[in-house]
Design an enzyme around this catalytic site. Structure first.
Site, PDB file in Angstrom:
ATOM      1  N   GLY A  84     -43.429  40.314  98.715  1.00 56.22           N
ATOM      2  CA  GLY A  84     -44.685  40.836  99.242  1.00 56.22           C
ATOM      3  C   GLY A  84     -45.437  39.803 100.047  1.00 56.22           C
ATOM      4  O   GLY A  84     -46.643  39.947 100.285  1.00 56.22           O
ATOM      5  N   GLY A  85     -44.727  38.754 100.482  1.00 55.07           N
ATOM      6  CA  GLY A  85     -45.343  37.762 101.361  1.00 55.07           C
ATOM      7  C   GLY A  85     -46.431  36.945 100.707  1.00 55.07           C
ATOM      8  O   GLY A  85     -47.258  36.366 101.413  1.00 55.07           O
ATOM      9  N   SER A 113     -37.387  38.425  99.287  1.00 48.09           N
ATOM     10  CA  SER A 113     -38.380  38.035 100.286  1.00 48.09           C
ATOM     11  C   SER A 113     -39.234  36.871  99.766  1.00 48.09           C
ATOM     12  O   SER A 113     -38.710  35.787  99.521  1.00 48.09           O
ATOM     13  CB  SER A 113     -39.223  39.243 100.686  1.00 48.09           C
ATOM     14  OG  SER A 113     -39.955  38.995 101.855  1.00 48.09           O
TER      15      SER A 113
END
Length: 511
Positions: A78-79, A161
Site C-alpha cells: 500500500g505504498g 509491493s
C-alpha cells in the site's frame, strides 16, 4: 487478536507496546479486525481505525503445539500510505497445502500514523513505527505461534509491493542483525521509494504542526499537542502534498526514513556492505509494473519529466534528461488497447516500473552472494480485462494466483475463475513449496493433478554452479501453458545498472 496495545493517546507515535492481558481468558477470534487508517480520507472511515494492531492466524484444525508447521507471515503493501491487501484470507493456502503450514497476516500503521518523522519525534516518540509494528509481529510469532501449531524456528516472511520493500528492510534492519525471526524471504514487486534521512523530513513535520494547530506550541510540547489532538484533526493532515519545490503531489508521500537504528543507512548501502540477514529468497515482478501508476495523460517528454520530478524530489534536470535519453520513446500503436491513453503513457509506464519496482528487485539480487539460494520470476499472464484497460500485466497481478482468487477480497480478475485458473495451482504450489522447504520445487499442493511438463523446474537466479553460464542471470517466466526459464537480457540489466548509478548520484547530492 491483539499483538500490541492500542496505539492511542500517550502511545501514539511510539513503538508498539505489549498488550495488556484481556479480562476474558478466551477470546472469540472469528472476525477480521479494522485496518489502520490510510491517507486521503476523513474520519470515521468504515473498516478503519487508529486502534488497528491486530494479527490474524489460519491453522489446520488438527494442528497442536507439537505440530511444528512452517509459518508463512504476509506483510501487506500500500505504498506505506495505506493497507491495500491486508486481511486477505489465508484459509485456502492452508487447505490446499494439505494442512501443511500456518498463515499469518496483520495490520501496521501507515501514513502519518506510521511514518511521521522529525527530531521532535525522535526525542519524544519513535521513528518508523510502521516498521516497528511489523517487527513486533515477528517477535509475537516467535513467542506464540507454537500454540497454533507453527514452528517458531521456520518462519518465512512474504510481502507485496511496500510489503516486499519491508521484507528487504527487515533483511537489513539494525545493520543486518540476525534475531532469528525468519529463515526465508519472499518479495512480490519490491517497492523501494526514496528513503530520506530524518533532517530531510522536518518540512513534513512542520506542515503537520501547522495543519493541526500545534505550530504555536513550544518545541518540548509539540508531540504532546499532537497526541492530544482528535483523530479527525490528524486525518485532515494525512494526505499527499507536493514535495518542496514541486508542483504536484507524489503518489507516495509518507515513507520510511533513515533513523540510524532500525535503518542505519540507505538499503542499497547496507546490502552492498553485506549487512543483511542471509536467507534463501524468492523475488519477482510483473511485466508491466508501472502501468497502474504512470499518468495516462502523458502526452510529451516534458509530461514524463514533470511526473518523475513530482515523485522523486531530488531529481535534477540533468537526471531527467539522462532518463529520457536512456528510454527511447515507446509509441502506442493505433491498434493497441493502450491507445486510449496519451502517446507517452507507455514510456512513462516503463520508466516508473523500472525505477520503482523492477530494478530494485534486480539490484538487491545482485548484492546477494552467489551461495544464497535465489529464485526469481517474471509474471506474464494475459488477461482480457487488463488488456482492454491498457494495463498489460500490471503490478501484483499474480496475487490471485498466490493466494487463490477467493482470498483477496474481491480484487481478482474473472479470468482466474476461467482460462487463467491453471495459474493458481502452479503459482500457489511454488510459493507453498518455498514456505515449506525454502525451495519452490520442493512442495506443490495436495491432491493437485498436473499434466506432464506443466510444472517446470524452477532453477536458481545464478544457475547451476557446476555449469558455466557466462555470468548470466535467469528467472522463471510464468505464462499460461508456456512457463519456462528465461535469461535476463543485457538491455534490461543495463537499465537497472543505470538506475542504481543514478540513485547513488542522487543520494550523494542529498548528503
Amino acid at each position: 487478536m491483539r499483538y500490541a496495545a492500542p496505539p492511542l493517546g500517550p502511545l501514539r507515535f511510539r513503538a508498539p507496546a505489549e498488550p495488556l492481558p484481556e479480562q476474558e481468558r478466551i477470546q472469540k477470534a472469528v472476525t477480521l479486525p479494522p485496518l489502520c487508517l490510510g491517507i486521503g480520507m476523513g474520519y470515521p472511515v468504515p473498516g478503519q481505525s487508529e486502534d488497528c494492531l491486530f494479527v490474524n492466524v489460519w491453522k489446520p484444525a488438527n494442528a497442536t503445539s507439537e505440530s511444528k508447521l512452517p509459518v508463512w507471515v504476509f506483510i501487506s503493501g500500500g505504498g506505506y500510505v495505506s493497507l491495500t491487501n491486508a486481511n486477505w484470507d489465508g484459509a485456502e493456502v492452508v487447505r490446499r497445502s494439505g494442512g501443511g503450514l500456518v498463515m499469518v497476516n496483520f495490520g501496521y500503521r501507515v501514513g502519518i500514523w506510521g511514518f511521521l518523522a522529525g527530531e521532535a519525534v525522535r526525542r519524544d516518540g519513535d521513528l518508523n513505527v510502521g516498521l516497528l509494528d511489523q517487527r513486533m509481529v515477528l517477535w509475537w510469532v516467535k513467542r506464540y505461534i507454537a500454540a497454533f501449531g507453527g514452528d517458531p524456528e521456520h518462519v518465512v516472511i512474504h510481502g507485496a509491493s511496500a510489503g516486499a520493500g519491508s521484507v528487504a528492510l527487515h533483511m537489513v534492519a539494525h545493520g543486518g542483525r540476525d534475531d532469528g525471526l525468519f529463515v526465508g524471504a519472499v518479495a512480490e514487486s519490491v517497492f523501494l521509494p526514496a528513503q530520506p534521512r530524518v533532517w530531510e523530513l522536518e518540512y513534513q513535520f512542520d506542515r503537520v504542526l501547522k495543519q493541526t494547530g500545534c505550530n504555536g506550541t513550544a518545541s518540548d510540547n509539540q508531540m504532546d499537542c499532537l497526541r492530544r489532538k482528535d483523530v479527525r484533526d490528524l486525518q485532515r493532515a494525512n494526505f499527499a502534498q507536493p514535495f518542496p519545490g514541486r508542483d504536484g503531489a507524489p503518489l507516495f508521500y509518507w515513507t520510511p526514513c533513515i533513523d540510524g537504528d532500525f535503518l542505519e543507512d540507505l538499503p542499497y548501502t547496507l546490502f552492498r556492505e553485506r549487512k543483511f540477514v542471509d536467507v534463501p529468497v524468492l523475488f519477482g515482478t510483473d511485466t508491466d509494473e508501472g502501468s497502474l501508476f504512470a499518468p495516462t495523460t502523458a502526452s510529451s517528454p516534458s509530461s514524463i519529466t514533470t511526473f518523475l520530478s513530482n515523485n522523486y524530489p531530488h531529481l535534477t534536470s540533468n537526471h531527467t534528461t539522462a532518463i529520457l535519453s536512456r528510454y527511447a520513446p515507446l509509441p502506442i500503436s493505433p491498434s493497441s488497447p493502450t491507445n486510449q491513453h496519451a502517446p507517452y503513457f507507455k514510456s512513462a509506464s516503463q520508466i516508473y516500473g523500472d525505477a520503482t519496482f523492477s530494478c530494485p528487485n534486480i539490484n538487491i539480487l545482485l548484492f546477494l552472494p552467489p551461495h544464497t539460494p535465489k529464485y526469481v520470476y517474471r509474471y506474464n499472464v494475459y488477461d482480457k480485462e487488463n488488456d482492454a484497460a491498457g494495463w498489460g500485466v500490471p503490478h501484483l497481478f499474480e496475487a490471485a494466483a498466490v493466494f487463490g482468487p477467493d482470498s483477496i477480497a474481491g480484487h481478482a480478475r474473472r479470468s482466474y475463475y476461467g482460462y487463467n485458473k491453471p495459474m493458481v495451482a502452479l503459482v500457489m504450489g511454488y510459493f507453498v513449496g518455498f514456505v515449506r522447504g525454502l525451495d519452490p520445487n520442493s512442495g506443490g499442493l495436495v491432491g493437485e493433478k498436473e499434466e506432464k511438463g506443466e510444472r517446470p523446474v524452477w532453477e536458481r537466479w545464478d544457475g547451476d554452479r557446476d555449469r558455466d553460464r557466462d555470468g548470466k542471470k535467469q528467472r522463471l517466466l510464468l505464462e499460461l501453458g508456456t512457463s519456462r526459464m528465461e535469461v535476463v537480457g543485457e538491455e534490461e540489466m543495463g537499465r537497472c545498472e543505470f538506475w542504481r548509478g543514478l540513485g547513488e548520484d542522487v543520494m550523494e547530492q542529498r548528503v
